[in-house]
Design a protein around this motif. Structure first.
Motif, short mmCIF file in Angstrom:
data_model
loop_
_atom_site.label_atom_id
_atom_site.label_comp_id
_atom_site.label_asym_id
_atom_site.label_seq_id
_atom_site.Cartn_x
_atom_site.Cartn_y
_atom_site.Cartn_z
N ILE A 274 -8.29 -29.64 -8.71
CA ILE A 274 -8.45 -28.99 -10.01
C ILE A 274 -8.51 -27.47 -9.85
O ILE A 274 -9.19 -26.95 -8.97
CB ILE A 274 -9.73 -29.51 -10.71
CG1 ILE A 274 -9.61 -31.03 -10.91
CG2 ILE A 274 -9.93 -28.80 -12.07
CD1 ILE A 274 -10.89 -31.70 -11.36
N GLY A 275 -7.76 -26.77 -10.68
CA GLY A 275 -7.81 -25.31 -10.71
C GLY A 275 -7.86 -24.83 -12.15
O GLY A 275 -7.59 -25.60 -13.08
N SER A 276 -8.19 -23.54 -12.33
CA SER A 276 -8.24 -23.06 -13.72
C SER A 276 -6.82 -22.87 -14.27
O SER A 276 -6.63 -22.83 -15.48
CB SER A 276 -9.06 -21.77 -13.83
OG SER A 276 -8.64 -20.85 -12.86
N THR A 277 -5.84 -22.77 -13.38
CA THR A 277 -4.45 -22.87 -13.80
C THR A 277 -3.77 -23.89 -12.90
O THR A 277 -4.28 -24.21 -11.81
CB THR A 277 -3.69 -21.53 -13.66
OG1 THR A 277 -3.65 -21.19 -12.25
CG2 THR A 277 -4.37 -20.42 -14.43
N GLU A 278 -2.61 -24.37 -13.32
CA GLU A 278 -1.89 -25.33 -12.50
C GLU A 278 -1.50 -24.69 -11.16
O GLU A 278 -1.59 -25.32 -10.10
CB GLU A 278 -0.65 -25.82 -13.25
CG GLU A 278 0.00 -27.02 -12.60
CD GLU A 278 1.23 -27.52 -13.38
OE1 GLU A 278 1.22 -27.42 -14.62
OE2 GLU A 278 2.16 -28.00 -12.72
N ALA A 366 -2.66 -32.40 -8.96
CA ALA A 366 -3.16 -31.04 -8.98
C ALA A 366 -2.90 -30.44 -10.36
O ALA A 366 -1.77 -30.47 -10.84
CB ALA A 366 -2.47 -30.20 -7.89
N GLY A 367 -3.95 -29.93 -10.98
CA GLY A 367 -3.76 -29.34 -12.31
C GLY A 367 -5.05 -28.81 -12.87
O GLY A 367 -6.08 -28.74 -12.17
N THR A 368 -4.99 -28.43 -14.15
CA THR A 368 -6.18 -27.94 -14.84
C THR A 368 -7.04 -29.13 -15.27
O THR A 368 -6.55 -30.27 -15.30
CB THR A 368 -5.80 -27.15 -16.09
OG1 THR A 368 -5.16 -28.06 -17.01
CG2 THR A 368 -4.84 -26.00 -15.76
N PRO A 369 -8.30 -28.89 -15.63
CA PRO A 369 -9.13 -30.00 -16.13
C PRO A 369 -8.46 -30.73 -17.30
O PRO A 369 -8.48 -31.97 -17.35
CB PRO A 369 -10.42 -29.27 -16.58
CG PRO A 369 -10.50 -28.07 -15.70
CD PRO A 369 -9.08 -27.63 -15.48
N GLU A 370 -7.86 -29.98 -18.19
CA GLU A 370 -7.19 -30.58 -19.34
C GLU A 370 -6.04 -31.49 -18.88
O GLU A 370 -5.86 -32.60 -19.39
CB GLU A 370 -6.66 -29.45 -20.25
CG GLU A 370 -6.43 -29.83 -21.69
CD GLU A 370 -7.74 -29.95 -22.48
OE1 GLU A 370 -7.78 -30.77 -23.40
OE2 GLU A 370 -8.72 -29.24 -22.15
N GLN A 371 -5.27 -31.03 -17.90
CA GLN A 371 -4.15 -31.83 -17.39
C GLN A 371 -4.65 -33.10 -16.70
O GLN A 371 -4.04 -34.16 -16.84
CB GLN A 371 -3.30 -30.99 -16.42
CG GLN A 371 -2.47 -29.91 -17.13
CD GLN A 371 -1.75 -29.00 -16.14
OE1 GLN A 371 -2.30 -28.63 -15.09
NE2 GLN A 371 -0.52 -28.63 -16.48
N VAL A 372 -5.73 -32.98 -15.94
CA VAL A 372 -6.29 -34.17 -15.28
C VAL A 372 -6.75 -35.18 -16.34
O VAL A 372 -6.47 -36.38 -16.25
CB VAL A 372 -7.44 -33.79 -14.33
CG1 VAL A 372 -8.14 -35.04 -13.80
CG2 VAL A 372 -6.91 -32.95 -13.16
N ALA A 373 -7.46 -34.68 -17.36
CA ALA A 373 -7.93 -35.56 -18.43
C ALA A 373 -6.74 -36.21 -19.15
O ALA A 373 -6.78 -37.40 -19.52
CB ALA A 373 -8.80 -34.79 -19.42
N ASP A 374 -5.66 -35.44 -19.35
CA ASP A 374 -4.46 -35.98 -19.99
C ASP A 374 -3.89 -37.15 -19.18
O ASP A 374 -3.51 -38.19 -19.74
CB ASP A 374 -3.38 -34.91 -20.13
CG ASP A 374 -3.72 -33.87 -21.19
OD1 ASP A 374 -4.65 -34.12 -21.99
OD2 ASP A 374 -3.06 -32.82 -21.21
N THR A 375 -3.79 -36.95 -17.88
CA THR A 375 -3.25 -38.01 -17.01
C THR A 375 -4.11 -39.27 -17.11
O THR A 375 -3.62 -40.38 -17.24
CB THR A 375 -3.19 -37.51 -15.56
OG1 THR A 375 -2.27 -36.41 -15.50
CG2 THR A 375 -2.71 -38.62 -14.63
N ILE A 376 -5.43 -39.07 -17.03
CA ILE A 376 -6.35 -40.22 -17.11
C ILE A 376 -6.17 -40.94 -18.45
O ILE A 376 -6.03 -42.17 -18.50
CB ILE A 376 -7.81 -39.73 -16.92
CG1 ILE A 376 -8.03 -39.35 -15.45
CG2 ILE A 376 -8.81 -40.79 -17.37
CD1 ILE A 376 -9.38 -38.72 -15.16
N GLU A 377 -6.14 -40.17 -19.53
CA GLU A 377 -6.00 -40.80 -20.85
C GLU A 377 -4.66 -41.51 -20.98
O GLU A 377 -4.59 -42.63 -21.51
CB GLU A 377 -6.14 -39.74 -21.96
CG GLU A 377 -5.94 -40.36 -23.34
CD GLU A 377 -6.40 -39.48 -24.49
OE1 GLU A 377 -6.78 -38.31 -24.25
OE2 GLU A 377 -6.38 -39.97 -25.62
N HIS A 378 -3.61 -40.89 -20.47
CA HIS A 378 -2.28 -41.47 -20.58
C HIS A 378 -2.22 -42.83 -19.85
O HIS A 378 -1.79 -43.83 -20.43
CB HIS A 378 -1.26 -40.49 -19.99
CG HIS A 378 0.16 -40.90 -20.19
ND1 HIS A 378 0.69 -41.21 -21.43
CD2 HIS A 378 1.18 -41.05 -19.30
CE1 HIS A 378 1.97 -41.53 -21.31
NE2 HIS A 378 2.29 -41.45 -20.01
#
Lengths: 443, 443
Positions: A274-278, A366-378
């Motif tokens: 996780i990073g603050s940007t991708e 590897a991605g932002t918190p929002e991107q990780v959450a998106d992957t999990i939700e998807h």
């Protein structure tokens, strides 16, 4: 309110799942032997309302001692210590059915369940590999099918032992001088191909009756075993399509075995970086890969693939003539996953080592918190997962950022609990407490 | 200051060693399953500077479930929890060499030693009785001599595994990317009659290197085993003369085996029943005996003596025609002790049951704190004991009064420590940390 369905398990692994994580300046290379270190991780996970923490295990010194922290505290011992440092989170220990006796192991898990107030889980493994076999008087491992046959009977015995005391056996009648009623405790008199066990267990029935039964083998034998016994399945899935197929397959098998498919939770592994940007996340991932010593990894890969290390050139693809899965006697699904990953993405050995070094076959993201959450939700909404086995590349930092950045997003989206709704691991996973097979028969 | 030499171990046993202790109004009949209950006991013992707490065990449901609390938390699990609730006191778990694998058990004790910071002890038992055998696929127990032969090889294997990592194997060199030096971790390649174990152990060497090795068998095989391996011996002795003879015998055998006899501590069991006057103590003892349900005890006695329960009349002496010790295949010394006790004091079966109900063959002593301290000092100074295995008839009250009334007397007399002098159980017992057999050979 119905508790949200998404489940999160924290896979504890010393300084993190990336093999080079211990080389980072902030990593504690002695943490794998420290209770305080593990307590800190478990408390972070409990504060974030994870369902459980999990320890992998094998009764053998695995891999090369130079490569990363090796040797582990025995999981039921370590989790007992964590039980006293936490109050709600589940505690899942790996133990082998091939290299244990059912009486001793059933008792140890029942003890952990008593000590933790109903938070024990057992990740049931059959333990691949000749090296483990040689610690137990064998020249080589028993055949895959035989290990699973023994595992199945082992579970039958364990369940009988956990049912050998009725829940109400202890009456503690001081006046009459009767501590437990003799007719509510009975021998099991199991006689099978692999085991003869008289019983009863020398421990009253535990809060959850059985520990939550977890399984991680994804071979055909493994999936059949999961369908019969498992209540949660840890699995390595690289793509959404494969994960959906696996999910549907295991749920179908559970249904065919007469079980409620909702009582078999599918939890793919996820290695979040996780990073603050991708770009920042990808840079952190690349920095970790740069710290890998390729000689260690090549030797290990050669062992997994059953080839001579000299046939693996770091800057070329895998050799064409590899064994088929049928010729592999252990960790079949892992073998196939690695070979397919390398071929699908045309990876060189060095690139493959980088991918495995991070997630050891599990999905790295590897991605932002929002991107990780998106992957999990998807994955969750697409029917690929009931939740995830979270495997931070670096510990504790990767857990801290997941807990503080990703979990709140999942909570805001209504996908993940804000509070525990019950005291036991079965409560967290929404699993029933097993009825007593013998008490039922008596009705 | 040289630490005073007297050693005190607390034998934990649910509501106390007297079989009827659970029937007292203040006793907690569910304490045997409660961590909080055991934590309370361990903390009292630690505040009183006891060397250690100890848990007996057998992989079988022993005795009758009505008679007293039965079924136990597995000792390495329970003591791990206690390790986190205490900081100095030693933690001794019983485990069987007949019904365990050396790899798994050596690892579990090493784990407990890591978790506790060097406070683990292992009471090594060979587990008498056919009932236990039937939980592990056997029809009947292996012969006494064979169990001890296996135990001896089990210890050889365990010691090799504990020595399979050098103390300085972990270098954690982040710069070079070397976590442990490969040439300081080695397979043991043990090939013996009972075991073939490749090793190395999957756990680095623990703070004490080996847990303190404890033994409690007093048969000829048992004493020989103790002379070779044990660092502390728990024993049941009814008279000073017998205790002195046993003490001298074990020390002589240790010397003959090439060991320092001071590194084998002899700890007879003592069941103190304490009152502010001798009469009060005797009355408390009699009240406990009144609560015994004789039918339970008669059945158990018949089993121990290998006779039909109907041949034991409560108000008559034991039958004349009992088996000899040679005909007994397990718990030989206990058998002889019981028969000799009954004959020496011309006890009826009812009287014998009363004596065994309190101490199960161990010495019961009812008196004032001063009288209990006198007995301890007398046995210690006469060369009958290096200390005692304290077995309160009622817990926690019997421990509380021993800790608050007897321990201060022993401290005032300079017989017992006022503070711990080191962090490990080996420090408390004055035992050396074992050298590494492989590292030595390499010099």
């Amino acid at each position: 309110m119905t508790p949200p369905g998404l489940h999160l398990n924290l896979f504890l692994h010393d300084t993190g799942h990336h093999e080079a994580s211990w080389r980072l300046p902030d990593s504690d290379p002695h943490g794998h032997l420290s209770i305080e270190y593990h307590e800190r991780l478990a408390r972070i996970a409990e504060d974030a309302k994870f369902d459980s923490v999990f320890l992998a295990d094998s009764p053998v010194l695995w891999g090369q001692v130079g490569r990363r922290p090796s040797g582990k505290l025995e999981p039921t011992v370590l989790l007992t210590a964590l039980a006293r440092a936490t109050s709600r989170i589940g505690l899942i220990a790996t133990a082998s059915t091939t290299y244990n006796d059912p009486f001793n192991l059933a008792r140890r898990f029942a003890s952990l369940d008593h000590v933790s107030g109903g938070r024990a889980g057992w990740n049931i493994v059959t333990t691949a590999g000749d090296d483990a076999a040689r610690n137990f008087g064998l020249e080589s491992q028993p055949a895959h099918v035989e290990r699973y046959e023994r595992a199945d009977e082992f579970l039958q015995v364990a369940k009988k032992l956990w049912d050998s005391w009725d829940d109400d056996a202890i009456v503690a009648d001081k006046e009459r001088g009767v501590h437990a009623e003799a007719d509510r405790v009975r021998p099991i008199d199991h006689e099978g191909k692999h085991f003869r066990v008289r019983g009863p267990l020398n421990l009253p029935r535990s809060p959850q009756a059985y520990p939550v039964l977890v399984q991680a083998g994804s071979s055909e034998d493994g999936k059949d075993f999961a369908a019969r016994h498992a209540e949660a399945v840890f699995t390595a899935q690289q793509t959404l399509a494969e994960a959906k197929a696996f999910y549907a397959d295991v749920k179908d098998r559970a249904r065919a075995a007469g079980r409620d498919p909702d009582h078999v939770k599918i939890l793919p592994g996820l290695v979040p970086v996780i990073g603050s940007t991708e770009a920042e996340a990808r840079a952190a991932d690349a920095e970790l890969d740069r710290l890998i010593v390729p000689e260690y990894a090549r030797e290990q890969l050669a062992k997994t693939l059953r080839v001579d290390p000299s046939t693996l050139h770091l800057d070329r693809p895998l050799p064409a003539d590899l064994p088929t899965e049928d010729e592999i006697e252990g960790a079949k699904s892992r073998y196939t996953l690695i070979v397919e990953l390398a071929r699908r993405e045309s990876l060189t050995v060095r690139e493959l080592i980088g991918r495995l070094g991070g997630g050891r076959g599990h999905k790295t993201f590897a991605g932002t918190p929002e991107q990780v959450a998106d992957t999990i939700e998807h994955w969750y909404r697409e029917g690929a997962a009931d939740g995830f086995n979270i495997m931070p590349a670096v510990l504790p930092s990767g857990l801290e950022v997941f807990a503080s950045e990703v979990v709140p997003i999942l909570q805001r989206r209504g996908l993940f609990r804000r509070e525990y709704t019950g005291p036991t691991l079965r409560d967290h996973y929404g699993l029933p407490r097993p009825a007593n097979q013998f008490a039922l028969a008596a009705v």
